[in-house]
Design an enzyme around this catalytic site. Structure first.
Site, PDB file in Angstrom:
ATOM      1  N   ASP A  53       0.788  -1.251   0.000  1.00 29.04           N
ATOM      2  CA  ASP A  53       0.000   0.000   0.000  1.00 29.04           C
ATOM      3  C   ASP A  53       0.819   1.300   0.000  1.00 29.04           C
ATOM      4  O   ASP A  53       1.796   1.406   0.745  1.00 29.04           O
ATOM      5  CB  ASP A  53      -0.856   0.097   1.260  1.00 29.04           C
ATOM      6  CG  ASP A  53      -1.564  -1.184   1.626  1.00 29.04           C
ATOM      7  OD1 ASP A  53      -1.518  -2.141   0.849  1.00 29.04           O
ATOM      8  OD2 ASP A  53      -2.170  -1.213   2.716  1.00 29.04           O
ATOM      9  N   TRP A  77       5.906 -10.305   1.139  1.00 26.72           N
ATOM     10  CA  TRP A  77       5.451  -9.536   2.308  1.00 26.72           C
ATOM     11  C   TRP A  77       6.163 -10.029   3.571  1.00 26.72           C
ATOM     12  O   TRP A  77       6.414 -11.231   3.718  1.00 26.72           O
ATOM     13  CB  TRP A  77       3.933  -9.719   2.446  1.00 26.72           C
ATOM     14  CG  TRP A  77       3.323  -8.808   3.454  1.00 26.72           C
ATOM     15  CD1 TRP A  77       2.837  -7.554   3.222  1.00 26.72           C
ATOM     16  CD2 TRP A  77       3.125  -9.069   4.849  1.00 26.72           C
ATOM     17  NE1 TRP A  77       2.359  -7.022   4.389  1.00 26.72           N
ATOM     18  CE2 TRP A  77       2.531  -7.929   5.408  1.00 26.72           C
ATOM     19  CE3 TRP A  77       3.413 -10.147   5.685  1.00 26.72           C
ATOM     20  CZ2 TRP A  77       2.190  -7.833   6.752  1.00 26.72           C
ATOM     21  CZ3 TRP A  77       3.086 -10.054   7.036  1.00 26.72           C
ATOM     22  CH2 TRP A  77       2.474  -8.906   7.555  1.00 26.72           C
ATOM     23  N   SER A 110      -0.270   0.154   7.494  1.00 22.57           N
ATOM     24  CA  SER A 110      -0.668   1.338   6.726  1.00 22.57           C
ATOM     25  C   SER A 110      -1.227   2.468   7.583  1.00 22.57           C
ATOM     26  O   SER A 110      -1.764   2.245   8.669  1.00 22.57           O
ATOM     27  CB  SER A 110      -1.701   0.944   5.678  1.00 22.57           C
ATOM     28  OG  SER A 110      -1.049   0.226   4.658  1.00 22.57           O
ATOM     29  N   GLU A 235     -10.467  -2.517   4.575  1.00 25.00           N
ATOM     30  CA  GLU A 235      -9.125  -1.994   4.842  1.00 25.00           C
ATOM     31  C   GLU A 235      -8.983  -0.598   4.233  1.00 25.00           C
ATOM     32  O   GLU A 235      -9.752  -0.214   3.353  1.00 25.00           O
ATOM     33  CB  GLU A 235      -8.061  -2.909   4.213  1.00 25.00           C
ATOM     34  CG  GLU A 235      -8.095  -4.350   4.724  1.00 25.00           C
ATOM     35  CD  GLU A 235      -6.978  -5.222   4.161  1.00 25.00           C
ATOM     36  OE1 GLU A 235      -6.353  -5.942   4.927  1.00 25.00           O
ATOM     37  OE2 GLU A 235      -6.741  -5.201   2.935  1.00 25.00           O
TER      38      GLU A 235
HETATM   39  C1  FRU Z   1      -3.848  -3.654   2.777  1.00 25.78           C
HETATM   40  C2  FRU Z   1      -3.216  -4.100   4.069  1.00 25.78           C
HETATM   41  C3  FRU Z   1      -3.559  -3.154   5.192  1.00 25.78           C
HETATM   42  C4  FRU Z   1      -2.426  -3.348   6.158  1.00 25.78           C
HETATM   43  C5  FRU Z   1      -1.265  -3.570   5.224  1.00 25.78           C
HETATM   44  C6  FRU Z   1      -0.235  -4.523   5.744  1.00 25.78           C
HETATM   45  O1  FRU Z   1      -3.212  -4.138   1.641  1.00 25.78           O
HETATM   46  O2  FRU Z   1      -3.609  -5.415   4.375  1.00 25.78           O
HETATM   47  O3  FRU Z   1      -4.826  -3.370   5.761  1.00 25.78           O
HETATM   48  O4  FRU Z   1      -2.235  -2.244   6.987  1.00 25.78           O
HETATM   49  O5  FRU Z   1      -1.797  -4.066   4.012  1.00 25.78           O
HETATM   50  O6  FRU Z   1       0.898  -4.538   4.925  1.00 25.78           O
END
Ligand code: FRU
Length: 500
Positions: A53, A77, A110, A235
């Site tokens: 994000d 990730w 985020s 989100e």
């Molecule tokens: C959205 C998300 C957010 C979170 C972040 C973690 O893509 O899942 O909700 O804060 O990515 O990387």
């Protein structure tokens, strides 16, 4: 090592990267970086490692700041950091050192950032406007222990225009009430009421909070449990006001959802309505999407853009959690959409949003060249524009020497992107697909197709309908064919833009 090497600035078309080392390895990397075949040339991507994000979008002292979910140590990730880049024109980005590192309270998920103009937070010295960022701490230890309260909201501030950040000593500022999905705070300055508002994603709804000092937050209300799409978790919300050309002002709420989007997996829905200082009331119960492609997620808007500019500027993550960790990579994963301007318009008695490419983008592309039939694409960055369609059908096929194809078409009441045979597609069974967006009676007059090395963005009538998809050709797309000939079909290739 010379100090020149240490400072490590080197220049590429559209991107300036900062590397920290020198010597032959550095030179090798430098000659290759940003020219990798799958590297988008006019979309933001991290130098290396993982990105998701966009975060902390704030305009301050003539500079657009872009922070982003980043794991520098791998291409999947992982423990989240906030990466950082800056730009003065939304096109050329300068990579900066990582702004926020994970710590004992957790990963840095985020969030958003604002200019605290009147130093309401007290973080600034006299006469100084601090930048204040609000983010979610995600505590992996609590998560692994099976607890529910591992996400909380925290703040950090910068007193040197975003170069360095200090985390607030009394974090978290909002504790977790026992809900697993409790994240992504987006702050909005409600100037006329002299208050800060915040939208927070909480499992299947959004919660609104207010604050006078960005440290103490009071919950106002909840929205959305029974409205909108609910095929996944909510989100990355964003709440802001927008006025149409007749001066009607409405409140807009963007909410990303994963999974449950129109093409499966991740997508962003929106609501238009009113906010009375307590509650958000939508104009109707229709579910609306900001984009009908598969790859525009977690997008939010810049704060701090001056009133004289007046634009609501948006950028999204060009990927989808269905396959984001598995897409072909060359040292980094993913890029962001082109920046878009959000506008409010009235269509069939309802207010809807238009997402248009920002005007700055026109500087990137060379003189239009009219095409009919087939044309060669000499560089990875291209803009294909079709004018005067007046609702007729059209098919645009991009292809390469390996006969891989990406097809954009308008017809049968819809706009479609076919990436079934667009190159490497087998890394996820959902990836090779035809995506369509319904025209719902819209007459297509103008079509803009932004093609980069590994992405396509289609804008109908400058944003009435938008589709964003990524694709991974094994050789660059070098040919475009247009099946329908209208006066005004033009091809513009990216010109060599170098940062001064
Ligand atoms: C959205 C998300 C957010 C979170 C972040 C973690 O893509 O899942 O909700 O804060 O990515 O990387």
């Amino acid at each position: 090592m010379t100090s020149k090497c240490n400072s490590g600035f080197f220049i590429f078309p559209l991107l300036v990267a900062v590397l920290s080392s020198c010597g032959p390895e550095f030179e090798k990397r430098r000659s290759y970086l940003f020219k990798e075949p799958l590297r988008n040339q006019y979309h933001f991507s991290p130098v290396s490692g993982w990105m998701n994000d966009p975060n902390g979008l704030v305009f301050h002292e003539g500079v657009y700041h872009l922070f982003y979910q980043h794991y520098p140590d791998d291409k999947v990730w992982g423990p989240m950091h906030w990466g950082h880049a800056i730009s003065t024109d939304l096109l050329n980005w300068e990579h900066k050192p990582i702004a926020l590192y994970p710590d004992s309270l957790g990963f840095i998920f985020s969030g958003s950032a604002v200019v605290d103009n009147n130093n309401a937070s007290g973080f600034g010295a006299a006469g100084q406007s601090p930048l204040v960022a609000m983010f979610t701490y995600h505590n992996p230890i609590g998560e692994q222990a099976g607890k529910n309260d591992f996400q909380s909201q925290a703040i950090a501030y910068s007193l040197d225009s975003g170069k360095s950040w200090s985390k607030y000593i009394s974090n978290p500022v909002i504790k977790n009430p026992g809900i697993r999905d409790f994240r992504d705070p987006k702050i909005f300055r409600w100037e006329s009421e002299n208050v800060w508002l915040m939208a927070l994603a909480v499992k299947d709804h959004v919660e609104f909070f207010k604050s006078n000092d960005l440290k103490g937050w009071e919950k106002l209300s909840e929205f959305g449990k029974d409205l909108g799409a609910h095929g996944g978790v909510w989100e990355c919300p964003d709440l802001f006001t927008l006025s149409d050309e007749s001066g009607n002002t409405k409140w807009v709420l963007l909410v990303s959802i994963n999974p449950g989007g129109p093409q499966g997996g991740s997508a962003t829905q929106y609501f238009v309505g009113d906010f009375d200082g307590m509650r958000f009331v939508p104009q109707d119960t229709v579910t609306r999407w900001i984009d009908f492609g598969a790859d525009n997620y977690a997008g939010v808007t810049w704060s701090g853009v001056s009133e004289s500019d007046g634009r609501k500027l948006f950028i999204g993550w060009m990927s989808n959690w269905q396959y984001a960790n598995a897409v072909p990579e060359q040292g980094w994963r993913s890029s962001l959409t082109i920046p878009r301007e959000i506008r409010l318009v009235k269509r069939d008695e309802a207010f809807v949003l238009k997402f248009s490419p920002v005007s700055e983008l026109s500087q990137l592309f060379g003189q239009p060249q009219t095409i009919s039939g087939a044309s060669n694409l000499s560089v990875p960055g291209n803009l294909i524009e079709v004018n005067g369609l007046e609702g007729k059908e059209i098919k645009v096929i991009f292809s390469n020497k390996k006969k891989e194809q990406l097809i954009v078409s308008v017809g049968g009441g819809k706009v479609s992107i076919d990436r079934t045979n667009s190159g490497t597609v087998g890394f996820n069974e959902k990836f090779p697909a035809v995506h369509s967006g319904p025209l719902d009676g819209l007459v297509v007059n103008n079509l803009k197709i932004f093609l980069d090395a590994a992405s396509v963005e289609v804008f109908v009538n400058d944003g009435d309908l938008v589709m964003t998809d990524v694709f991974f050709p094994t050789k660059p797309m070098t040919k475009v064919e247009v099946f329908a000939t209208y006066a005004g079909t033009s091809l513009r290739s990216i010109s060599s833009v170098w940062i001064k």
